[in-house]
Enzyme design. Sequence first.
Site, PDB file in Angstrom:
ATOM      1  N   HIS A   6     -10.679  27.351 -79.612  1.00  0.00           N
ATOM      2  CA  HIS A   6      -9.619  28.369 -79.554  1.00  0.00           C
ATOM      3  C   HIS A   6      -9.007  28.568 -78.168  1.00  0.00           C
ATOM      4  CE1 HIS A   6     -10.336  29.118 -83.673  1.00  0.00           C
ATOM      5  NE2 HIS A   6     -11.241  30.056 -83.599  1.00  0.00           N
ATOM      6  N   HIS A  10      -5.344  34.527 -86.152  1.00  0.00           N
ATOM      7  CA  HIS A  10      -6.737  34.591 -86.591  1.00  0.00           C
ATOM      8  C   HIS A  10      -7.068  35.916 -87.291  1.00  0.00           C
ATOM      9  CE1 HIS A  10     -10.978  33.665 -86.616  1.00  0.00           C
ATOM     10  NE2 HIS A  10     -10.821  32.596 -85.868  1.00  0.00           N
ATOM     11  N   GLU A  13      -6.368  30.337 -91.397  1.00  0.00           N
ATOM     12  CA  GLU A  13      -5.705  29.988 -90.141  1.00  0.00           C
ATOM     13  C   GLU A  13      -4.918  28.701 -90.342  1.00  0.00           C
ATOM     14  OE1 GLU A  13      -9.022  29.918 -87.167  1.00  0.00           O
ATOM     15  OE2 GLU A  13     -10.103  30.789 -88.843  1.00  0.00           O
TER      16      GLU A  13
HETATM   17  C1  GLA Z   1     -12.772  29.865 -86.439  1.00  0.00           C
HETATM   18  C2  GLA Z   1     -13.845  28.864 -86.319  1.00  0.00           C
HETATM   19  C3  GLA Z   1     -15.144  29.510 -86.587  1.00  0.00           C
HETATM   20  C4  GLA Z   1     -15.374  30.671 -85.658  1.00  0.00           C
HETATM   21  C5  GLA Z   1     -14.256  31.646 -85.782  1.00  0.00           C
HETATM   22  C6  GLA Z   1     -14.391  32.763 -84.800  1.00  0.00           C
HETATM   23  O1  GLA Z   1     -12.531  30.198 -87.739  1.00  0.00           O
HETATM   24  O2  GLA Z   1     -13.671  27.738 -87.146  1.00  0.00           O
HETATM   25  O3  GLA Z   1     -16.181  28.597 -86.467  1.00  0.00           O
HETATM   26  O4  GLA Z   1     -15.426  30.218 -84.344  1.00  0.00           O
HETATM   27  O5  GLA Z   1     -13.029  30.995 -85.613  1.00  0.00           O
HETATM   28  O6  GLA Z   1     -15.640  33.372 -84.815  1.00  0.00           O
END
Ligand code: GLA
Length: 352
Positions: A106, A180, A317
């Site tokens: 991220h 997100h 997402e």
């Molecule tokens: C995304 C990732 C997850 C986790 C979340 C945040 O969805 O794929 O593995 O890191 O973000 O907690």
Amino acid sequence: MTITKELFGNIDEETPVYLYTLKNANGCEARITEYGGILVSLTVPDRTGKPGDVVLGFNSLDEYLKGHPYFGAIVGRYGNRIAKGRFTLDGDTYTLAANNNENHLHGGLKGFDKVVWQSAIIEGEDGQTLALSYLSKDGEEGYPGNLAVKVIYTLSNDNELKIDYEATTDKATVVNLTNHSYFNLAGDGAGAILGHEVILNADRFLPVDAGLIPTGELRPVRGTPFDFTQPSTIGARIDLDTEQLRFGLGYDHCFVLGGEGSSVSLAASVYEPTTGRVMEMYTDQPAVQFYTGNFLDGSTVGKGGTAYEHRYGFCLETQHFPDSPNRAHFPSTVLRPGETYSSHTSYKFSIR
Ligand code: GLA
């Protein structure tokens, strides 16, 4: 649609952070802050007409500043994982933060979810929209190129929250932006999301290794717990003892969307039987990361005073495939000078 603005909090003496409230003609409301471009709340009616907030988050800036698992945030420069925090582009190798075990997640230590975006209310044909912009400097979090990013939030009168992303660069780079938000259509803090019925218009998904990096395979969902082409509750198969569900601790996988090129199409539809709320998601992106809040563990207390326990929210997402910079056969995430990255996703609410 109308937008109002108020102070949300201060990061320091020079940095006030504002909160915008978008309201449509039906009384739906979206609150969005300049910090991380975070969608703080989203209020839509249930089948009796009663409004309810359907996203997880906090009431104050301070709580967001203390750290949280990307609740409602804009994620970038690269959403999801890049293996070992490394990629090569045009012969140069770039090193990024390993902030998720040995991998990059991220956008790094201070991704787009932790920066203060510039904001402006734009007068459009159908009312006002909220424009957020951010200039990510060359070298920021290890990525090449000055990247100018713009995100536009629109709440339409047919109860659709639209998010339009745009970016340009002055040097070749990689870009993968998403939002997100954690949804719970029964209401923020209302419990686990296992009873939600989900349809995903995806006939393949990306299996991952134990570190949640795609193996490179695009595997048909047919005959697996990843088949959501027919409606299925999230909980029906989430705890089956299969390798992929073990690695993800549930669903935390990239689903490949069928959509051709840049056309916007229906990618997902979610129904919550107790409230009758329906959320349809439209996008032009090649994939969606379906994450079922498997890392939520009750350690954060949300807006309504309830602790967010295991699986109290789910995320859809929209994005390119994780680790694309290291996978030549995945759709490209490279952006070059003169090109414009653009991406569109919307979440449309109704009742059944
Ligand atoms: C995304 C990732 C997850 C986790 C979340 C945040 O969805 O794929 O593995 O890191 O973000 O907690």
